[in-house]
Structure formats: C-alpha cells, structure tokens
Design an enzyme around this catalytic site. Structure first.
Site, short mmCIF file in Angstrom:
data_model
loop_
_atom_site.label_atom_id
_atom_site.label_comp_id
_atom_site.label_asym_id
_atom_site.label_seq_id
_atom_site.Cartn_x
_atom_site.Cartn_y
_atom_site.Cartn_z
N PHE A 133 -14.44 -4.52 -0.40
CA PHE A 133 -15.54 -4.00 -1.21
C PHE A 133 -16.88 -4.26 -0.52
O PHE A 133 -17.80 -4.84 -1.11
CB PHE A 133 -15.54 -4.62 -2.62
CG PHE A 133 -14.28 -4.37 -3.40
CD1 PHE A 133 -13.64 -3.14 -3.36
CD2 PHE A 133 -13.75 -5.37 -4.19
CE1 PHE A 133 -12.49 -2.91 -4.08
CE2 PHE A 133 -12.59 -5.15 -4.93
CZ PHE A 133 -11.96 -3.92 -4.88
N LEU A 187 -19.31 -2.46 0.13
CA LEU A 187 -20.45 -1.74 -0.43
C LEU A 187 -20.58 -1.97 -1.93
O LEU A 187 -21.29 -1.24 -2.63
CB LEU A 187 -20.34 -0.24 -0.13
CG LEU A 187 -20.37 0.11 1.36
CD1 LEU A 187 -20.13 1.60 1.56
CD2 LEU A 187 -21.69 -0.31 2.01
N GLY A 188 -19.93 -3.04 -2.43
CA GLY A 188 -20.02 -3.35 -3.85
C GLY A 188 -19.29 -2.32 -4.69
O GLY A 188 -18.40 -1.61 -4.22
N TYR A 221 0.85 -1.19 0.00
CA TYR A 221 0.00 0.00 0.00
C TYR A 221 0.89 1.24 0.00
O TYR A 221 1.57 1.55 0.99
CB TYR A 221 -0.89 0.03 1.24
CG TYR A 221 -2.01 -1.00 1.26
CD1 TYR A 221 -2.34 -1.76 0.15
CD2 TYR A 221 -2.75 -1.21 2.43
CE1 TYR A 221 -3.36 -2.69 0.19
CE2 TYR A 221 -3.78 -2.15 2.47
CZ TYR A 221 -4.08 -2.88 1.35
OH TYR A 221 -5.09 -3.80 1.39
#
Length: 316
Positions: free
Chosen positions: A228, A230-231, A72
């Site tokens: 993910f 929340l899609g 990251y």
C-alpha cells in the site's frame, strides 16, 4: 529465476536497461529498487498471454525483483511467473506464507499460520514456481492491524515456533532467506537472531506509523518493502495522490501524483524497495519511471510535512 533494466517506453533488452530506481540490496544481492508486485496478475486470468507479456515487459525494463505468493489467484500468479521468467533473467523471486487459498470459503483466503501449514505453503510455492529453492520467503504475521479474515484460536501461533520451522526449511535448502510481513517493532527485534532480510508492512507518505521499525531495518541492513505504498488501503482511508502537496509537486515536475508518492519513498530511506503492482503495461512503465525522479530539498520538505493520518491497517 533470478536482470537488469531502465524505466522507459522503448523496447530494450535486460542487458541494455539499468535497474529502475537504481540498485538496492535484498538478501545479499543487488536488485532494482522498484520491483513488481505480482498479485494483480490475477486480474488477467482471462488473458494469460497478456499476463505473461506484462511480466516479460517488466524484465525488459530492468525489474529483477518480483513479489508473489501461492495464494495469489490460488496458484495462477505463480504459474504465470513460472512460464514468463527464464533462468537467464536472473530475477529474484520473493514469496510469502501465512495464508492459503480458500476459493470455496467466505473469503478467497484463510489463515495458515501453524508450522505445518507454513511448510505446506512453501511446498505449494516450490511446485507452482517450478523451482527447488525460493530465494526469500516472507512470513505474513497477524501482529499489526486489521486482517479481513476470521482468526481462529489455532491460528494465534508463537513467533518462535514459526521461525523454527522456517529456519529448518532454510537449512534444508528449500528457502534461501527469511523475511517478515505485518509485524511490530517488538516482533522484529525478537526475530533478528533468525537472520531477517526484509520486512513488508503497510507504509506510505500518509501512513508512517512504522518509522521506528523502518529505522531499525536500516540499522540492521534489512530491506523495507512497503505494501500500500500510495495509501488508500481501504475505502475512506487517505490516499497519497489526494494530497495537495503531492499534486503540486507532480504538476511542477510534469509527472503523475502516484509517481511523486513512489519517488518520495525511494528518497526517504536507502533500504526502501518498492513492489507496486498493476495489470496494465502503461501503468507498469509509469511506476518504473518514478525511479528516475529526483525530488529537490524544498519539495521533500513540503512532502515530509504531510501528517500521518492513516491508522495502521496492515494486510495484503
């Protein structure tokens, strides 16, 4: 680095704040069911003080589970964590291996699946975080769904070879426990003898392809840590916040649709732990406040009736 805190907007100390979402279990210890995914701290690369302050605010609000990786921000995120977290915060830091920074390449990451690359990844995480042991390390596999990077033949590595290396690293004391990411049901079953403590897959109200995998994790006392949540993993894929039932539930509760989507996950299974990420303090506080929401049976039924329409796109 290994605190306790409450969702809210007032300044508190870790000792005064209950855990957001109450307490869950990860690697044999209690942690906040809503933690913090640190990937987006890299968006604050130009304002390091703001990145440190955001992470400190999460601890003040009770977060004691932070998810990171050396890749990251090519080490930047781990360096911020090293500066921001104190020993007496008692934050459980979880990292991952299976990819490595590639700042000069066509993608910011390259795959790093071979056993020797996993070991290098652990050493990079240890150095970046300034610790002697990483409490939990997730092996980010290529088993389920799309990966945006090319997959050379030498990166198609047998699970047993990878687990053997991670087990050796655990025996050496460099990692405390092993998790998996982006895996299938069969891969988890094969890995169970290694003592898996968590699984990170893409999963949300609109992407429930892994329900059997979630159920197995519950049976085996393995934490389920969806990314993910929340899609909307890619443009064109369904988003939880666009669902009419979610919007209606949010309006009735006086909350944001994203908070309903996170709250549904916490209600759905007791072994779910969340690691929503953000580079904004207000958004951080809103995410943590979702842990205080109670969804009644009628609302849950409406949400449960939302069909799974998102293909299994597992990458992070």
């Amino acid at each position: 680095m290994t605190s306790e805190g409450t969702p809210g907007r007032t300044t508190t100390t870790p000792e005064e704040s209950p855990r957001p979402g109450a307490a869950g279990r990860l690697a044999g210890r209690a942690v906040s069911r809503i933690g913090y995914g640190a990937m987006q701290l890299d968006r604050l690369r130009g304002d390091r003080d703001a990145a440190v302050a955001l992470l400190r605010r999460s601890v003040e609000l009770g977060v004691d589970h932070v998810d990171t990786a050396h890749f990251y921000g090519n080490g930047f995120v781990n360096d911020v964590i090293r500066e921001a977290l104190r020993d007496d915060d008692d934050v459980l830091v979880v990292s991952k291996v299976g990819a490595a920074p590639d700042p000069g390449g066509p993608f910011p990451l390259r795959l790093a699946q071979r056993p020797e690359e996993l070991r290098t990844g652990i050493e990079d995480n240890l150095a970046g975080l300034g610790v002697e042991q990483i409490p939990v390390v997730n092996l980010r596999r290529l088993d389920s769904g799309h990966t945006p990077m090319p997959v050379p033949d030498d990166q198609l590595v047998d699970l047993d070879d990878q687990l053997a290396e991670l087990t050796s690293l655990r025996d050496e004391g460099k990692i405390g426990a092993i998790g998996l990411s982006s895996v299938t049901l069969d891969v988890l079953r094969r890995a169970l003898p290694a003592g898996i403590v968590c699984v990170q897959n893409a999963y949300s109200l609109v992407a429930r392809d892994d329900e059997d995998l979630l159920r197995l994790c519950g049976d085996e006392d393995i934490a389920w840590v969806p990314f993910f949540p929340l899609g909307g993993a890619r443009p064109g894929l369904p988003k939880v916040t666009d669902e009419p039932a979610v919007i209606a539930a949010a309006k009735a509760a006086g909350r944001a649709p994203a908070q309903i989507g996170l709250a549904w996950l916490l209600h759905h299974a007791p072994n779910v732990l969340l690691i929503p990420g953000t580079a904004d303090t207000g958004h951080l506080e809103a995410n943590l406040e979702a842990g205080a929401l109670t969804l009644d049976e009628a609302t849950l039924a409406e949400l449960d009736a939302i069909p799974t329409r998102s293909p299994g796109t597992h990458h992070d």
